[in-house]
Design an enzyme around this catalytic site. Structure first.
Site, short mmCIF file in Angstrom:
data_model
loop_
_atom_site.label_atom_id
_atom_site.label_comp_id
_atom_site.label_asym_id
_atom_site.label_seq_id
_atom_site.Cartn_x
_atom_site.Cartn_y
_atom_site.Cartn_z
N ASN A 115 0.86 -1.18 0.00
CA ASN A 115 0.00 0.00 0.00
C ASN A 115 0.90 1.24 0.00
OD1 ASN A 115 -1.91 1.96 0.42
ND2 ASN A 115 -2.45 1.32 2.50
N LYS A 126 0.09 4.23 -0.30
CA LYS A 126 -0.58 5.41 0.27
C LYS A 126 -0.32 6.64 -0.63
CE LYS A 126 -0.35 3.22 4.74
NZ LYS A 126 -0.36 3.33 6.19
N HIS A 172 -9.82 1.09 4.50
CA HIS A 172 -8.56 1.30 5.22
C HIS A 172 -8.82 2.25 6.40
CE1 HIS A 172 -4.51 2.50 6.26
NE2 HIS A 172 -4.09 1.41 5.62
N GLU A 201 -7.19 4.60 7.64
CA GLU A 201 -6.93 6.03 7.40
C GLU A 201 -8.11 6.68 6.70
OE1 GLU A 201 -3.14 5.47 5.49
OE2 GLU A 201 -2.27 4.92 7.42
N GLU A 261 -5.80 -5.01 10.20
CA GLU A 261 -4.77 -4.02 10.49
C GLU A 261 -5.11 -3.29 11.79
OE1 GLU A 261 -2.64 -2.67 6.69
OE2 GLU A 261 -4.49 -1.56 6.78
N GLY A 293 1.97 2.22 10.84
CA GLY A 293 2.91 3.33 10.74
C GLY A 293 3.57 3.71 12.05
N SER A 349 2.94 -2.14 10.42
CA SER A 349 4.38 -2.24 10.68
C SER A 349 4.95 -3.62 10.38
CB SER A 349 4.69 -1.80 12.12
OG SER A 349 4.31 -0.45 12.30
P1 PGA Z 1 2.46 0.27 7.70
O1 PGA Z 1 1.03 0.48 7.01
O2 PGA Z 1 3.01 -1.03 7.15
O3 PGA Z 1 3.27 1.46 7.28
O4 PGA Z 1 2.22 0.19 9.17
C1 PGA Z 1 0.17 -0.59 6.75
C2 PGA Z 1 -1.10 -0.08 6.12
O5 PGA Z 1 -1.63 0.93 6.57
O6 PGA Z 1 -1.63 -0.66 5.14
#
Ligand code: PGA
Length: 253
Positions: A9, A11, A98, A100, A170, A176, A216
């Site tokens: 991803n 982003k 997601h 976010e 997730e 993140g 992460s």
């Molecule tokens: P990250 O993000 O691996 O940077 O923690 C995962 C995601 O949000 O899909």
């Protein structure tokens, strides 16, 4: 047999040129390495989707996904992109829900159910994201919360339609942050999600649906997480932006 999947991803990262460079590095890496992964999905910004889709080659197990779609196919929705448009440029998957987007764009379970429907109607496979906040986990409500996300946005689907769903668990507190769920925490939730699918759709769907871990996940911890019986791969954010790290994760089954 359910598929082993690694999805990157991106982003809101990478200029167009940087995205194409990364894609070519991943393709070269896949050509020159051995791995047990059934599908690698690049979840790019909309801008990159057509070109990356052209470069992706099923021989190298590569597919593309959008990171979001609208609830409608077309209309007066300035700035939006529809599932109909996404499939028209060759993408095969779309992320829905997601955290976010739930957080910054106020996407709720019923809106996400509509996005799931329109994505499936446009022949896109849905990678449905779910996961709890730290507050919910600390209160011991994480399993009920994730079950509710899944039930509200997915359980109206027919058994046939559900075959085009991939789930990505997730935990928000791990995204993140550098904090990863332990392999036990990931396995516990993935097991519970599979049990939930079993209660709604029976054993066959429960066993055939890929459930990815995200938050992460990186080149160091992917092997341990992917070794868990109910973890079928990962949805990778930060570590998908560097080809070497992403390729190591793909080789972690
Ligand atoms: P990250 O993000 O691996 O940077 O923690 C995962 C995601 O949000 O899909």
């Amino acid at each position: 047999m359910r598929k082993k999947i690694v999805a990157g991803n991106w982003k809101m990262n990478k200029t167009f040129a940087e995205g194409i460079t990364l894609t070519n590095e991943i393709i070269d890496g896949l050509k020159n390495s051995q791995h047990q992964c059934d599908q690698v999905i690049l979840c790019t910004p909309f801008l990159h989707l057509q070109k990356v889709s052209e470069l992706c080659n099923e021989e190298y197990v590569l597919h593309t996904a959008a990171q979001n779609c609208h609830t409608e196919n077309s209309g007066a929705y300035t700035g939006e992109i529809s599932a109909f448009m996404i499939q028209s440029v060759g993408a095969t998957h779309v992320l829905v829900g997601h955290s976010e987007r739930r957080m910054y764009n106020a996407e709720n379970n019923s809106m996400l159910a509509k996005k799931v429907d329109i994505a499936l109607a446009n022949q896109l496979t849905v990678v449905f994201c779910c996961g709890e906040s730290l507050e919910i986990r600390n209160a011991g409500n994480h399993i009920a919360f994730v079950n509710e996300q899944i039930e509200s946005s997915l359980f109206h689907l027919s058994k046939e339609a559900f075959k085009n769903i991939v789930i990505a668990y997730e935990p928000i507190w791990a995204i993140g942050t550098g904090l990863t769920a332990s392999k036990e925490q990931a396995q516990e939730m993935h097991f519970q999600i599979r049990a939930k699918l079993n209660s709604g759709y029976g054993e066959e769907i429960a066993n055939e649906t890929s459930i990815l871990y995200g938050g992460s996940c990186n080149a160091q911890n992917a092997k341990e997480l992917f070794s868990q019986p109910d973890v079928d791969g990962g949805l990778i954010g930060g570590a998908s932006l560097k080809a070497a790290d992403f390729l190591t994760i793909i080789q972690s089954f």
